[in-house]
Design a protein around this motif. Structure first.
Motif, PDB file in Angstrom:
ATOM      1  N   SER A  51      34.466  42.307  45.057  1.00 32.99           N
ATOM      2  CA  SER A  51      34.966  41.332  44.083  1.00 32.99           C
ATOM      3  C   SER A  51      34.164  40.042  44.128  1.00 32.99           C
ATOM      4  O   SER A  51      33.917  39.414  43.092  1.00 32.99           O
ATOM      5  N   ALA A  94      31.818  38.922  40.937  1.00 29.17           N
ATOM      6  CA  ALA A  94      32.249  37.677  40.300  1.00 29.17           C
ATOM      7  C   ALA A  94      31.086  36.724  40.077  1.00 29.17           C
ATOM      8  O   ALA A  94      31.127  35.885  39.162  1.00 29.17           O
ATOM      9  N   HIS A 117      38.388  43.728  39.488  1.00 33.31           N
ATOM     10  CA  HIS A 117      37.738  43.340  40.738  1.00 33.31           C
ATOM     11  C   HIS A 117      37.771  44.435  41.791  1.00 33.31           C
ATOM     12  O   HIS A 117      36.976  44.424  42.742  1.00 33.31           O
TER      13      HIS A 117
END
Length: 379
Positions: A4, A8, A47
């Motif tokens: 994640s 991101a 995610h």
């Protein structure tokens, strides 16, 4: 957590192309007994699970509808799992995740949904359930949140308690840890928490113990919506494909995508999903006030009638009876007084003596009989 954090920081188009693309993931698609294609699915990044695809997305111009229940009129998908492309440290499970939600709401596969494993056909029958809740003071629902819902604000989804909670937790992380958690919505140009750093990871994951009061406050700031639609799920599984069907399946799919040519064992690489309405009957659950003013009046009258033997009608009849008595009493008194003035008492009769009886007999007049003419006898 590491996945994640990495995704991101990357551009979404790079993440999508690096992941399992929908043209390879969706091997076959049918809806209402008609063929559909990957073009009917919209991309959504998660995610935890990476690339996700939504059927009947809110941004699509047309909405796919069905008018009949049953598996033959629902959505049928054949999915290519492609375990050979899995990353060992990031993918401990093989399969897919299915979330069924109302159009326009934000899906969260990590919290909701059903897992689909390779080599199986799963049938999911759904039924719509609508919840209507009461507003304060009788209930706790609200159509507006007391904190910012980032999913509704930036993605255009409808308000939900779960999306509001995740947004509230993100604000708490920003306030406490001075960074944004990569598994919640990240505001543009926000500093992302480095989940590979032990100190940062501990700060993010131990918020319920660090600031328990502030963490629990999010539940009060995010009430349940007053109207909400959910779907009850009833699922069943079967092994798929069968031994006799496997060769035909591989032959058919290899003609559609060159990626499937290398597949030898379909039970490790493919899964089938059927999603349909069990029936076209929906359920509606509505909250009602447990005790209203009319119930109070009714209970008060019932208790009064039970313990005093009175009711509204009885009291009216009793008042009417008193009025009638008061109206008739003076007339009865006047008539009684009149009868007393016009009459006198009668003296009782005394038996007669023998002398009186004798005198009465002697006074009787003796009358002579009249002359009666007798006709003469004829000779």
């Amino acid at each position: 957590m590491a996945y994640s954090y990495i995704t991101a920081k990357l551009n979404q188009s790079i993440v999508e192309n690096a992941g399992h693309r929908k043209n390879d993931f969706i091997a076959s698609c049918k809806f209402d007994s008609r063929f559909c294609s990957p073009a009917n699915f919209s991309y959504l990044h998660n995610h935890k699970y990476g690339n996700c695809y939504t059927f009947n997305h809110q941004n699509e111009n047309t909405t796919q509808k069905t008018k009949f229940p049953g598996p033959g009129h629902g959505l049928v998908l054949e999915l290519f799992i492609n375990q050979g492309q899995y990353v060992a440290n990031l993918a401990p499970e093989a399969g897919a995740r299915v979330v069924i939600h109302k159009k326009g709401t934000m899906p969260f596969p990590e919290d909701e949904g059903i897992a689909v494993m390779p080599g199986q056909s799963i049938s999911i029958g759904i039924r719509q359930v609508t919840y209507n809740r009461l507003q304060p003071p009788h209930g706790t629902c609200s159509d507006s949140q007391m904190t910012t819902d980032y999913y509704a604000k930036y993605k255009g989804t409808t308000l939900s308690k779960l999306s509001c909670l995740k947004s509230c937790y993100q604000d708490l992380i920003l306030e406490t840890c001075k960074c944004a958690a990569p598994f919640y919505y990240i505001i543009e140009n926000g500093t992302i928490c480095n989940m590979t750093n032990n100190v940062t990871e501990e700060c993010v994951n131990h918020l319920p113990q660090t600031v328990p009061d502030r963490y629990k406050l999010c539940d009060d700031l995010c009430p349940q919506p007053c109207s909400e639609t959910r779907y009850e799920l009833h699922s069943s599984q079967a092994m798929w494909p069968s031994d006799q069907y496997e060769s035909y399946l591989l032959q058919r799919l290899k003609q559609t995508n060159a990626l499937y040519i290398k597949v030898d064992n379909s039970q490790k690489e493919f899964a089938k999903i059927q999603i349909y309405y069990q029936d076209l009957i929906y359920q509606e659950i509505t909250e009602q006030k447990s005790y209203e003013s009319m119930n109070l009046i009714s209970d008060f009258g019932g208790q009064l009638g039970l313990w005093l033997g009175l009711s509204a009608i009885t009291i009216g009849e009793f008042c009417s009876f008193l009025c009638s008595m008061c109206h008739s009493l003076p007339s009865a008194c006047r008539s009684t007084k009149t009868r007393l003035t016009k009459t006198s008492p009668v003296s009782p009769l005394q038996p007669a003596t023998l002398e009186e009886m004798y005198d009465d007999v002697s006074k009787l007049a003796i009358y002579d009989l009249p002359d009666i003419a007798v006709p003469a006898k004829l000779n």
